[in-house]
Scaffold this motif. Structure first.
Motif, short mmCIF file in Angstrom:
data_model
loop_
_atom_site.label_atom_id
_atom_site.label_comp_id
_atom_site.label_asym_id
_atom_site.label_seq_id
_atom_site.Cartn_x
_atom_site.Cartn_y
_atom_site.Cartn_z
N GLY A 210 -36.88 -11.88 29.22
CA GLY A 210 -37.51 -10.87 29.52
C GLY A 210 -37.57 -10.51 30.75
O GLY A 210 -37.21 -9.24 31.45
N ALA A 211 -37.74 -11.59 31.53
CA ALA A 211 -38.03 -11.24 33.25
C ALA A 211 -36.65 -11.13 33.67
O ALA A 211 -36.62 -9.92 34.58
N GLY A 212 -35.66 -11.74 33.43
CA GLY A 212 -34.31 -11.39 34.00
C GLY A 212 -33.78 -9.85 33.56
O GLY A 212 -33.13 -9.40 34.54
N LEU A 213 -34.03 -9.45 32.42
CA LEU A 213 -33.66 -8.04 31.85
C LEU A 213 -34.46 -7.13 32.83
O LEU A 213 -33.95 -6.15 33.17
N ARG A 214 -35.87 -7.45 32.94
CA ARG A 214 -36.43 -6.48 33.76
C ARG A 214 -36.23 -6.31 35.25
O ARG A 214 -35.93 -5.32 35.89
N GLU A 215 -35.58 -7.58 35.63
CA GLU A 215 -35.03 -7.39 37.18
C GLU A 215 -33.70 -6.71 37.22
O GLU A 215 -33.44 -6.06 38.20
N LEU A 216 -33.02 -6.47 36.23
CA LEU A 216 -31.77 -5.78 36.19
C LEU A 216 -32.08 -4.44 36.05
O LEU A 216 -31.10 -3.32 36.18
N GLY A 217 -33.11 -3.97 35.55
CA GLY A 217 -33.62 -2.70 35.37
C GLY A 217 -34.32 -2.15 34.20
O GLY A 217 -34.85 -0.93 34.09
N ALA A 218 -34.50 -3.12 33.10
CA ALA A 218 -35.07 -2.79 32.00
C ALA A 218 -36.45 -2.38 32.14
O ALA A 218 -37.33 -3.05 32.96
N HIS A 219 -36.88 -1.25 31.79
CA HIS A 219 -38.51 -1.06 31.62
C HIS A 219 -39.42 -1.69 30.51
O HIS A 219 -40.13 -2.09 30.77
N ASP A 220 -38.82 -2.17 29.50
CA ASP A 220 -39.17 -2.63 28.31
C ASP A 220 -38.28 -3.76 27.86
O ASP A 220 -37.11 -3.41 27.62
N VAL A 221 -38.73 -4.74 26.98
CA VAL A 221 -37.64 -5.87 26.43
C VAL A 221 -38.52 -5.87 25.03
O VAL A 221 -39.55 -6.14 24.99
N ILE A 222 -37.79 -5.83 24.15
CA ILE A 222 -38.18 -6.14 22.74
C ILE A 222 -37.29 -6.95 22.05
O ILE A 222 -36.12 -7.42 22.18
N ALA A 223 -37.76 -7.54 20.75
CA ALA A 223 -36.81 -8.42 19.85
C ALA A 223 -35.90 -7.85 19.03
O ALA A 223 -34.94 -8.17 18.81
N ASP A 224 -36.11 -6.63 18.68
CA ASP A 224 -35.34 -5.92 17.88
C ASP A 224 -35.73 -4.39 17.44
O ASP A 224 -36.81 -4.02 18.02
N PRO A 225 -34.83 -3.52 17.41
CA PRO A 225 -35.10 -2.09 17.20
C PRO A 225 -36.29 -1.75 16.42
O PRO A 225 -36.77 -0.61 16.83
N GLY A 226 -36.53 -2.41 15.37
CA GLY A 226 -37.92 -2.10 14.52
C GLY A 226 -39.01 -2.22 15.40
O GLY A 226 -40.13 -1.47 14.75
N GLN A 227 -39.02 -2.66 16.56
CA GLN A 227 -40.54 -2.85 17.32
C GLN A 227 -40.72 -1.70 18.17
O GLN A 227 -41.61 -1.53 18.66
N LEU A 228 -39.50 -0.62 18.00
CA LEU A 228 -39.79 0.56 18.88
C LEU A 228 -41.14 1.62 18.45
O LEU A 228 -40.86 1.65 17.08
N THR A 229 -41.65 2.02 19.04
CA THR A 229 -42.89 2.71 18.85
C THR A 229 -42.76 4.29 18.95
O THR A 229 -43.32 5.21 18.45
N ASP A 230 -41.73 4.66 19.79
CA ASP A 230 -41.02 5.89 20.05
C ASP A 230 -39.66 5.83 19.90
O ASP A 230 -38.96 5.10 20.13
N ALA A 231 -38.97 7.09 19.37
CA ALA A 231 -37.81 7.48 19.13
C ALA A 231 -37.02 7.30 20.61
O ALA A 231 -37.51 7.53 21.69
N VAL A 232 -35.76 6.98 20.57
CA VAL A 232 -34.88 7.10 21.62
C VAL A 232 -33.78 8.26 21.50
O VAL A 232 -33.31 8.67 20.35
#
Length: 309
Positions: free
Chosen positions: A172-194
């Motif tokens: 998670g920390a490394g992906l946020r450094e690259l620019g990710a706002h959120d890091v999740i384990a799988d698409p089923g954890q999304l709470t809002d549509a993309v």
């Protein structure tokens, strides 16, 4: 010339030996290779399908040894990044000039060699999502070479970037450094549509990610590392209930036009430090067997690079 040759009697199915120098077609330049990066597809599938004595390798960076006879492409002595269906695991490579980007002087060939498949695939996948500014974009399989480029490019395009990885705690920390706002384990954890998805996993993750698309959203199916069927439940492709005009699309990188421009742009960004290629493994091509073993064992999160010569 020296090259990594397919040899099923050798460790990892490769041995360092000698192969005939390639004879470029008129629209091809002869490139002296300095570094090549490995891709999971070429070592997991390409190596199995190849014949003994073949020289594989999709990605390579080096210097033009002899310019194309038809006058296209860069002149001799120009640092370049190259893409092709094979030939990158050798000292010399014949490359179509429309699959070759110009590289700034002094750039690290190892870092540049990660660009062709991973960087160009990420860029072309994001192009298929349309304008990114202010949109929510999901990248599955975000810790791989293509995923890391996609996260950075989507953020540069102004998207709200959601990165999916099997281990958010570890990555998670490394992906946020690259620019990710959120890091999740799988698409089923999304709470809002993309609005868009770049899927690098396939299988059930592709199906779950498609279900999270908003009206007018697009999913680009790029990778299939899950090696599993994509089975959609009844009703998943209905167009009502906010599911109007959703798209699922694919593409083949070598079928795209204009890649020389993309490769040049990406090389400029990597050389300037605007894009970060994650070199998870780097060493001499004498150690190719170790790199392949780590890649096939899924112990690498990023790119494996072989220095040639």
């Amino acid at each position: 010339m020296r090259a990594l040759l397919v040899d099923r009697s050798a460790p990892a199915g490769l041995r360092l030996g000698r192969a005939p120098e390639p004879e470029p077609a008129p629209h091809q330049a002869l490139v002296r290779v300095a570094a090549t990066s490995l891709n999971f597809g070429e070592v997991s599938i390409g190596l199995q399908q190849a014949a003994d004595g073949d020289v594989l390798g999709w990605d390579a960076a080096g210097v033009v040894e002899r310019a194309a006879a038809d006058g296209s492409g860069p002149a001799a002595g120009t640092p370049v990044v190259t893409l092709g269906p094979g030939g990158g695991w050798a000292e010399l490579r014949a490359v179509d000039t429309d699959l070759m980007g110009v590289v700034p002087d002094g750039a690290d060939p190892g870092a540049i060699s990660t660009i062709p498949v991973a960087g160009a695939t990420a860029l072309r996948a994001l192009h298929r999502l349309g304008p990114l500014l202010g949109r929510r974009v999901l990248i599955t399989g975000a810790t791989g070479g293509t995923g890391r480029y996609a996260v950075q490019l989507a953020r540069r395009g102004g998207a709200h970037v959601i990165a999916s990885t099997g281990s958010p705690e570890r990555h998670g920390a490394g992906l946020r450094e690259l620019g990710a706002h959120d890091v999740i384990a799988d698409p089923g954890q999304l709470t809002d549509a993309v609005d868009g998805v770049v899927d690098l996993v396939g299988g059930s993750q592709l199906v779950d990610a498609h279900a999270q698309l908003t009206e007018g959203g697009t999913l680009v199916a790029v990778g299939h590392s899950a090696h599993a069927d994509e089975t959609f439940p009844y009703g998943a492709l209905f167009g009502d209930q906010g599911r109007h005009d959703r798209t699922l699309t694919t593409f083949f990188l070598l079928g795209c036009t204009g890649l020389a421009r993309d490769l040049t742009w990406l090389a400029d960004r990597v050389a300037a430090g605007d894009l970060t290629p994650h070199l998870a493994w780097r060493g001499s091509w004498d150690g190719a067997a170790g790199a392949l073993d780590a890649l096939l064992g899924r112990r690498l999160h990023g790119k494996a690079v072989l220095d040639i010569g």
